[in-house]
Design a protein around this motif. Sequence first.
Motif, PDB file in Angstrom:
ATOM      1  N   ASP A  53       0.968  -1.120   0.114  1.00  0.00           N
ATOM      2  CA  ASP A  53      -0.075  -0.080   0.332  1.00  0.00           C
ATOM      3  C   ASP A  53       0.825   1.251   0.050  1.00  0.00           C
ATOM      4  N   ALA A  54       1.838   1.179   0.753  1.00  0.00           N
ATOM      5  CA  ALA A  54       2.792   2.451   0.903  1.00  0.00           C
ATOM      6  C   ALA A  54       3.449   2.481  -0.469  1.00  0.00           C
ATOM      7  N   ALA A  55       3.818   1.672  -1.079  1.00  0.00           N
ATOM      8  CA  ALA A  55       4.546   1.496  -2.294  1.00  0.00           C
ATOM      9  C   ALA A  55       3.529   2.167  -3.472  1.00  0.00           C
ATOM     10  N   ASP A  56       2.516   1.747  -3.505  1.00  0.00           N
ATOM     11  CA  ASP A  56       1.393   2.249  -4.242  1.00  0.00           C
ATOM     12  C   ASP A  56       1.051   3.807  -4.159  1.00  0.00           C
ATOM     13  N   GLU A  57       1.088   4.104  -2.973  1.00  0.00           N
ATOM     14  CA  GLU A  57       0.948   5.746  -2.718  1.00  0.00           C
ATOM     15  C   GLU A  57       2.278   6.585  -2.940  1.00  0.00           C
ATOM     16  N   MET A  58       3.358   5.943  -2.878  1.00  0.00           N
ATOM     17  CA  MET A  58       4.534   6.681  -3.029  1.00  0.00           C
ATOM     18  C   MET A  58       4.741   6.790  -4.698  1.00  0.00           C
ATOM     19  N   ARG A  59       4.531   5.538  -5.387  1.00  0.00           N
ATOM     20  CA  ARG A  59       4.245   5.766  -6.734  1.00  0.00           C
ATOM     21  C   ARG A  59       3.425   7.022  -7.384  1.00  0.00           C
ATOM     22  N   ARG A  60       2.186   7.095  -6.721  1.00  0.00           N
ATOM     23  CA  ARG A  60       1.371   8.367  -7.133  1.00  0.00           C
ATOM     24  C   ARG A  60       2.177   9.481  -6.961  1.00  0.00           C
ATOM     25  N   HIS A  61       2.959   9.745  -5.604  1.00  0.00           N
ATOM     26  CA  HIS A  61       3.582  10.668  -5.209  1.00  0.00           C
ATOM     27  C   HIS A  61       4.873  11.122  -6.514  1.00  0.00           C
ATOM     28  N   VAL A  62       5.358  10.082  -6.844  1.00  0.00           N
ATOM     29  CA  VAL A  62       6.474  10.177  -7.893  1.00  0.00           C
ATOM     30  C   VAL A  62       5.693  10.584  -9.299  1.00  0.00           C
ATOM     31  N   ASP A  63       4.664  10.049  -9.560  1.00  0.00           N
ATOM     32  CA  ASP A  63       4.080  10.648 -10.920  1.00  0.00           C
ATOM     33  C   ASP A  63       3.716  12.025 -10.424  1.00  0.00           C
ATOM     34  N   ALA A  64       3.175  12.698  -9.370  1.00  0.00           N
ATOM     35  CA  ALA A  64       2.791  13.975  -9.174  1.00  0.00           C
ATOM     36  C   ALA A  64       4.161  14.741  -9.286  1.00  0.00           C
ATOM     37  N   VAL A  65       5.212  14.414  -8.779  1.00  0.00           N
ATOM     38  CA  VAL A  65       6.460  15.168  -8.658  1.00  0.00           C
ATOM     39  C   VAL A  65       6.776  15.362 -10.143  1.00  0.00           C
ATOM     40  N   HIS A  66       6.733  14.335 -10.952  1.00  0.00           N
ATOM     41  CA  HIS A  66       7.457  14.337 -12.174  1.00  0.00           C
ATOM     42  C   HIS A  66       6.712  15.406 -13.105  1.00  0.00           C
ATOM     43  N   GLY A  67       5.348  15.599 -13.072  1.00  0.00           N
ATOM     44  CA  GLY A  67       4.798  16.440 -13.882  1.00  0.00           C
ATOM     45  C   GLY A  67       4.820  17.788 -13.210  1.00  0.00           C
ATOM     46  N   ALA A  68       5.176  18.018 -11.896  1.00  0.00           N
ATOM     47  CA  ALA A  68       5.551  19.293 -11.239  1.00  0.00           C
ATOM     48  C   ALA A  68       6.663  19.658 -11.464  1.00  0.00           C
ATOM     49  N   VAL A  69       7.526  18.935 -11.479  1.00  0.00           N
ATOM     50  CA  VAL A  69       9.038  19.230 -11.833  1.00  0.00           C
ATOM     51  C   VAL A  69       9.227  19.737 -13.254  1.00  0.00           C
ATOM     52  N   GLY A  70       8.533  19.239 -14.074  1.00  0.00           N
ATOM     53  CA  GLY A  70       8.711  19.825 -15.524  1.00  0.00           C
ATOM     54  C   GLY A  70       8.101  21.081 -15.771  1.00  0.00           C
ATOM     55  N   LEU A  71       7.018  21.273 -14.945  1.00  0.00           N
ATOM     56  CA  LEU A  71       6.299  22.768 -15.215  1.00  0.00           C
ATOM     57  C   LEU A  71       7.238  23.613 -14.537  1.00  0.00           C
TER      58      LEU A  71
END
Length: 802
Positions: free
Chosen positions: A591-609
């Motif tokens: 469960d923690a890994a799934d949540e962290m994967r979502r964080h990675v996705d969100a940070v990836h988009g944010a860093v690009g912007l």
Amino acid sequence: MTGAEETGGREAGVAGPLLLGVRHHGPGSARAVRAALAAARPRVVLIEGPPEADALIPLAADEDMRPPVALLAHAVDEPGCSAFWPLAEFSPEWVAIRWALEHDVPAHFVDLPATHTLAGGRDAGESGAEKPEGEVSEGAEARGEDAEQDVRVDVRVDPLSVLAEAAGYDDAERWWEDVVEHRGPGSADPFAPFVALEEAMGALRETYGSGGHDRDLVREAYMRLQMRDAQRRFGDDVAVVCGAWHVPALRRRTTVAADKALLKGLPKVRTDMTWVPWTHRRLSRHSGYGAGIDSPGWYGHLFRAPDRPVERWLTKVAGLLREEDRMVSSAHVIEAVRLARTLAAMRGRPLAGLSETTDAVRAVMCDGSDVPLALVHDRLVVGDVLGEVPPSAPAVPLQRDLDRIQRRLRLKPEARERELELDLRKDTDAERSRLLHRLRLLGVAWGEPVASRGSTGTFRETWRLRWEPELVVRVAEAGVWGTTVLGASTARAESDAVAARGLADVTALAERCLLAELPDALPTVMRVLADRAALDADVGHLAQALPALVRSLRYGDVRGTDTAALTEVAAGLAERIFVGLPPACAALDTDAADEMRRHVDAVHGAVGLLDDAGAPDHGDLRGRWHAVLGVLSGRDTVPGVIRGRAVRLLLDGGQLAQGEAARLMGLVLSPGTPPGDAAAWIEGFVGGGSGGGMLLVHDERLLSLVDTWLTGVPAEAFIDVLPLLRRTFSAYEPGVRRTLGELIRRGPGRRASAAAAGPGIPGFAPELDGGRADAVRPVVRLLLGLDGMAEQAGNDLVGVAR
């Protein structure tokens, strides 16, 4: 005095006030009250309602006052502690007020003062209660919520149901319609309905006493005192309009001392009152607010129709259905009228009611379908009528400022839900957006943001608007923050920033401040944000906060807001995430890994912007983020779902060649990797709505690796990995799943040969199909409006499509 004399009407020559027992929001009762007042011509009219509203009665004659409206009472020091007394045009109380104003007869409210009602509700823990005992609910009079001193019951009695059952009806509403609402005007004795109702209610009160609601003893004691005072001043030329259930209690002879004793020691609270707009939906019990009528639109029609109400109603229904492109002719209306009358005769009713007309509409105009019938119920039976009050009505300063802004922006409150498209590049639309966002900060949810159709740009916004009467109370509550919308929302934002518990709450608030354009609140919010960010060491919290900050930067760009400080804070957050993310991803459960994967996705988009925004003094943020993804993709201690997603993000960003991605997948899917870890890696790589299905369709090597691994999973481990794989592949579009299945069926390496041998999967032939590509040209030219002068541009576009 005999019992007959006690309940006799004016024709019997009985001394005493004229007691007109009614049902709230009843058109039949309203017509009867108007006829009785016209016949009796009293010198004063007493009406059930809060006495503090006496000063507001003259406003009912204002040409800008249009029911439905409501009297709003709220505690001065606690605006959320409030109560409403709704009135429609077909409410007997409204008719009595209008008659008194038209004939220069004084009118007064005589129910228990709101100062006691609100204090009692607050003491009982009913903060923000909308329905004090007996004030807003028609059920207080029509469902037996009154009391006698000598009889007590534990269950609330519904007098209408009791009377309907005694008359042989199984539906109290239908019984009331037959005996009261369908009673036509022009009766020889205008007082007869009230005599009959008083006699019936008297018998019920003798049997059931309080009906389960002893607080009405206090209300009736106060009303008796007011009646005595009016009789001292005007003699017996006094008319009282109140709930029919109250009439027997008001007729009882009690001493002044006994009534005052019941009122002694009641709690008080300082109260303000005003008129507010109301809606038909709020008169319907189906809206969650128990005003007691199912069909305010139908009742309004019965009250307004001068004659032939059924014919006029069905004509109105036909008009609505025609507006919705339904084929409804005059013949349909004629046949529906006949059917409604026939049903009424078969059911033994004096006139076709709502149930008969509804059945006729369903059968004749809707072809037996309930779908268009639902529209008729929503638009006509209930209705979207929103009342209006004059500008001269009392209001808190914040409400005045809101009214002024609404008029200037041509943003009129409406009861019907509607969508509002805003282009923030236009000054008026930008101001509308700011107003709606500021109101949301204040807790006044007039509008709700929804996804825009046809555009995802930051210069467009779509709002779903609906004005509810309760929002007036929310505006009054928000008045503690300031006298203007701008000042109040600024103060509220500053207070919320200081009181926020988590970093994500502050970043969300910063985003809302930019959307609402509150420059004076931003320094406080940014100071709190910087302090919370410096103290919070949880990478998950930081990862949650960063996307909201980056979105705020985009909103700031389109709204012309200075976001330099926000950019600096966001870049600092990104740096801390880069450092803390790899160790934070180690040794996580599923469960923690799934949540962290979502964080990675969100940070990836944010860093690009954020990198595109050019964060000062922070160099190449995107490059450093790619380095972090490289670390995540290669560490065995990182869960497979995160490693797979890191590889996929690097591949999509052009930082990893397809051959290298295939090599990494091959390593993970080798026999030495536990099947569960391999399945998690696959989910991270091609799952989660990342377009992984199309990646497998177009890269035969990756598909072959997945296929080979899956067919080699041991039987004892297959059951364990199946749910994870099913979740991954079930998220693909049906066409993608179908194509993948066809490719797997043919086997790796055979796609090109199969396509050359015969019809294959569209889009996978070894050579370009010139005929199919040329067939696109006329359609493209038609869509783009290309003329002969743009032939070369069209050829270029078709070339790109090929």
